[in-house]
Design a protein around this motif. Structure first.
Motif, short mmCIF file in Angstrom:
data_model
loop_
_atom_site.label_atom_id
_atom_site.label_comp_id
_atom_site.label_asym_id
_atom_site.label_seq_id
_atom_site.Cartn_x
_atom_site.Cartn_y
_atom_site.Cartn_z
N VAL A 1 14.68 -24.67 19.83
CA VAL A 1 15.72 -23.70 19.49
C VAL A 1 16.60 -24.28 18.36
O VAL A 1 16.89 -25.48 18.35
N ARG A 2 16.99 -23.42 17.45
CA ARG A 2 17.93 -23.87 16.40
C ARG A 2 19.35 -23.78 16.95
O ARG A 2 19.78 -22.73 17.42
N THR A 3 20.09 -24.91 16.88
CA THR A 3 21.47 -24.93 17.38
C THR A 3 22.49 -25.07 16.25
O THR A 3 23.69 -25.00 16.50
N ALA A 4 21.98 -25.31 15.05
CA ALA A 4 22.91 -25.40 13.89
C ALA A 4 22.09 -25.15 12.63
O ALA A 4 20.89 -25.42 12.60
N PRO A 5 22.75 -24.65 11.58
CA PRO A 5 22.02 -24.49 10.32
C PRO A 5 21.61 -25.86 9.78
O PRO A 5 22.24 -26.87 10.13
N PRO A 6 20.57 -25.91 8.93
CA PRO A 6 20.14 -27.20 8.39
C PRO A 6 21.30 -27.91 7.68
O PRO A 6 22.07 -27.26 6.97
N SER A 7 21.42 -29.20 7.92
CA SER A 7 22.47 -29.96 7.19
C SER A 7 21.92 -30.38 5.83
O SER A 7 20.74 -30.15 5.53
N GLN A 8 22.77 -31.01 5.03
CA GLN A 8 22.36 -31.41 3.68
C GLN A 8 21.81 -32.84 3.69
O GLN A 8 22.35 -33.71 4.39
N THR A 9 20.77 -33.06 2.93
CA THR A 9 20.26 -34.43 2.76
C THR A 9 21.19 -35.14 1.77
O THR A 9 21.95 -34.47 1.07
N PRO A 10 21.11 -36.48 1.71
CA PRO A 10 22.01 -37.20 0.78
C PRO A 10 21.91 -36.69 -0.66
O PRO A 10 22.90 -36.72 -1.41
N ASP A 11 20.74 -36.15 -1.07
CA ASP A 11 20.65 -35.65 -2.45
C ASP A 11 20.97 -34.15 -2.54
O ASP A 11 20.63 -33.49 -3.52
N GLY A 12 21.64 -33.63 -1.50
CA GLY A 12 22.20 -32.28 -1.59
C GLY A 12 21.26 -31.14 -1.24
O GLY A 12 21.62 -29.97 -1.37
N ARG A 13 20.04 -31.46 -0.76
CA ARG A 13 19.11 -30.38 -0.38
C ARG A 13 19.24 -30.09 1.12
O ARG A 13 19.62 -30.98 1.89
N PRO A 14 18.91 -28.84 1.57
CA PRO A 14 18.98 -28.59 3.02
C PRO A 14 17.87 -29.36 3.73
O PRO A 14 16.75 -29.44 3.23
N ASP A 15 18.22 -29.93 4.87
CA ASP A 15 17.25 -30.70 5.66
C ASP A 15 16.76 -29.79 6.80
O ASP A 15 17.44 -29.64 7.81
N PRO A 16 15.58 -29.16 6.64
CA PRO A 16 15.14 -28.16 7.62
C PRO A 16 14.89 -28.72 9.01
O PRO A 16 14.83 -28.00 9.99
N ALA B 1 9.94 -26.18 11.67
CA ALA B 1 11.33 -26.20 11.22
C ALA B 1 11.85 -24.80 10.89
O ALA B 1 13.05 -24.60 10.74
N GLY B 2 10.92 -23.83 10.83
CA GLY B 2 11.34 -22.46 10.50
C GLY B 2 11.72 -21.63 11.72
O GLY B 2 11.90 -20.40 11.59
N VAL B 3 11.86 -22.24 12.90
CA VAL B 3 12.18 -21.45 14.09
C VAL B 3 13.49 -20.70 13.91
O VAL B 3 14.45 -21.22 13.33
N ARG B 4 13.49 -19.47 14.41
CA ARG B 4 14.70 -18.63 14.28
C ARG B 4 15.40 -18.44 15.63
O ARG B 4 16.53 -17.95 15.65
N THR B 5 14.71 -18.72 16.70
CA THR B 5 15.36 -18.61 18.01
C THR B 5 16.56 -19.55 17.97
O THR B 5 16.43 -20.72 17.63
N SER B 6 17.74 -19.00 18.32
CA SER B 6 18.94 -19.80 18.11
C SER B 6 19.80 -19.81 19.37
O SER B 6 19.73 -18.90 20.21
N ALA B 7 20.60 -20.85 19.48
CA ALA B 7 21.56 -20.96 20.59
C ALA B 7 22.94 -21.19 20.00
O ALA B 7 23.10 -22.01 19.10
N ARG B 8 23.90 -20.41 20.49
CA ARG B 8 25.30 -20.66 20.07
C ARG B 8 26.12 -20.98 21.31
O ARG B 8 25.81 -20.50 22.41
N ARG B 9 27.13 -21.77 21.09
CA ARG B 9 27.97 -22.18 22.22
C ARG B 9 28.90 -21.06 22.65
O ARG B 9 29.41 -20.30 21.83
N ASP B 10 29.10 -20.97 23.98
CA ASP B 10 30.10 -20.07 24.53
C ASP B 10 30.76 -20.84 25.67
O ASP B 10 30.21 -20.91 26.78
N GLY B 11 31.89 -21.47 25.37
CA GLY B 11 32.50 -22.39 26.34
C GLY B 11 31.55 -23.57 26.54
O GLY B 11 31.05 -24.14 25.57
N ARG B 12 31.21 -23.87 27.79
CA ARG B 12 30.26 -24.96 28.07
C ARG B 12 28.82 -24.47 27.99
O ARG B 12 27.89 -25.25 27.97
N ASP B 13 28.64 -23.13 28.01
CA ASP B 13 27.29 -22.56 28.03
C ASP B 13 26.72 -22.42 26.61
O ASP B 13 27.44 -22.55 25.62
N TRP B 14 25.44 -22.10 26.58
CA TRP B 14 24.76 -21.74 25.34
C TRP B 14 24.20 -20.33 25.53
O TRP B 14 23.73 -19.99 26.63
#
Ligand SMILES: Cc1cc2nc3c(=O)[nH]c(=O)nc-3n(C[C@H](O)[C@H](O)[C@H](O)COP(=O)(O)OP(=O)(O)OC[C@H]3O[C@@H](n4cnc5c(N)ncnc54)[C@H](O)[C@@H]3O)c2cc1C
Length: 391
Positions: free
Chosen positions: A174-189, A139-152
């Motif tokens: 690949v990480r495509t978004a930062p971790p979202s929040q769990t229902p109890d407000g913690r980041p979900d890695p 879950a600690g991967v740092r390789t990331s993809a961001r959108r550019d039009g239809r591409d990544w």
């Protein structure tokens, strides 16, 4: 369910005989040369593809043989007889690590473009999970993809990638978004991770280094850098954001094939040790006549057999579609530790010749050591088991 004494049918045994003939006739004679070169020959993958060995348990519609998972076991048990751990590991990274996610999560277009040529051995696959800063912690991967039009656009690094120098594409975490929040407000890695199929000939994709290793020396292991690598939307494998779950599924098969190769390598090491002990004399008698050596051989055989039974039980479950995470983690842990212990005892039994490059024992010892690290370390398996035990 109790598995039959021998789970192998006549068809499996015919396959075993064919694979053994091929491995002993075409691969084993080159093992020393490939070890010295740090590279096994390029003809190996296409030849395996030609023989149908790259897709034994894959569907026939994609060029596989449509057999059950026991056929994969037969192949895994026989290919270790090539006198090198490297080649079986590299082939397994292709067949049992990088490709199953393409079959399970891929679109029809992805299967045609990646799976079909890979089963022919024309395209070589890698699995890209580990990074310089994230190995055990996927879950600690740092390789990331961001959108550019239809591409990544992908940026990052992957390390210890088997087939990374010769590979044609990488099944990559690949990480495509930062971790979202769990229902109890913690980041979900585990959230925000996705899988991609990344071609290695794209601009910005660089094999930065072929790594030098203690063992598995005939297999190429690479450090990969990705700088603004542009891939189309079609390169996303499976569902965006579901990559963690998808790679956890992949790791079950990875741990099973590692266990298969561990048990098979240990069996071979035991057989060699037995033959050596019966032949080698000390104090006027074969060393196999000393009680301590008899007991050593008995312990080796017992450990191999115990692990084989645990393995076959897991294989039976996997073959029937069960998702036995705890048992597979236990199996990987037990088989990897056993394989190295057996190799170490074999070296002791061989005395000075065990430590010499002239005998195969030292290579088995070096190669076996990886099993406790690759595919999730011993400690990671214990963490998985303890969590699933509710500890
Ligand atoms: C020859 C070779 C081939 C490989 N092939 C591939 C490949 O094809 N693709 C791929 O993606 N990766 C591959 N790997 C990488 C391998 O899977 C990782 O090396 C392994 O998962 C460990 O990660 P790490 O090296 O980052 O160690 P780290 O995660 O840094 O671990 C270092 C130590 O800390 C321990 N540790 C970590 N977390 C915990 C914890 N929670 N509790 C207790 N102890 C912990 C580990 O068990 C280990 O002892 C390969 C490695 C090698 C050596």
């Amino acid at each position: 369910m109790t598995i039959p004494t021998s789970p192998f049918t006549d068809e499996h045994q015919q396959l075993r005989a064919s694979v053994r003939r091929f491995v002993e006739g075409e691969l084993a004679p080159h093992a020393d040369e490939w070890e010295a070169d740090g590279w096994f020959a390029d003809w190996v993958f296409p030849r395996l593809g030609e023989l149908g060995y790259l897709g034994l348990s894959m569907p026939t519609e994609y060029g596989g043989q449509g057999a059950d998972y026991w056929a994969t076991v037969v192949f895994g048990e026989e290919i270790v007889r090539c006198r090198s751990g490297s080649l079986p590991m590299a082939v397994a990274a292709h067949t049992d690590m990088a490709l199953p996610p393409v079959l399970k999560f891929g679109t029809e277009e992805q299967k045609q473009a990646y799976l079909v040529p890979a089963l022919r051995g024309e395209r070589i696959a890698c699995i890209g999970i580990t990074e310089p800063e994230a190995g055990s912690n996927v879950a600690g991967v740092r390789t990331s993809a961001r959108r550019d039009g239809r591409d990544w656009i992908i940026n990052g690094s992957k390390v210890f990638i088997t087939n990374g120098v010769r590979g044609s594409f990488v099944t990559m975490v690949v990480r495509t978004a930062p971790p979202s929040q769990t229902p109890d407000g913690r980041p979900d890695p585990w959230s925000g991770i996705s899988l991609f199929l990344v071609d290695t000939d794209l601009p910005g994709f660089e094999v930065a280094q072929k790594l030098d290793k203690v063992g598995m020396r005939a297999s190429d292991t690479a450090l990969l850098h990705l700088t603004d690598v542009r891939v189309p939307a079609e390169a996303l494998l499976g569902i965006e954001g579901q990559g963690f779950k998808q790679i956890m599924w992949e790791l079950q098969g990875e741990r099973l094939i590692a266990s298969i190769q561990s048990v098979a390598a240990a069996q071979l090491t035991f057989e060699r040790s037995l033959a050596y002990a019966q032949e080698r004399e000390a104090f006027g008698r074969p060393i196999a006549r000393f009680q301590v050596q008899k007991h050593r051989l008995v312990d080796m055989a017992t450990e191999v057999e115990a692990c084989r039974r645990l393995l076959y039980d897991c294989v039976d479950k996997w073959n029937r579609g069960e998702y036995a995470t705890t048992e597979i983690a236990m199996c990987k842990l037990a088989c990897a530790q056993m394989a190295f212990r057996v190799a170490d005892e074999a070296m002791q039994l061989h005395g000075g010749y065990g430590y010499s490059r002239e005998f195969p024992v030292e290579r088995s010892w070096r190669d076996a050591r990886l099993m406790r690290i690759g595919g999730g370390t011993d400690e990671v398996q214990r963490e998985i088991i303890s969590k699933l035990m509710g500890l």
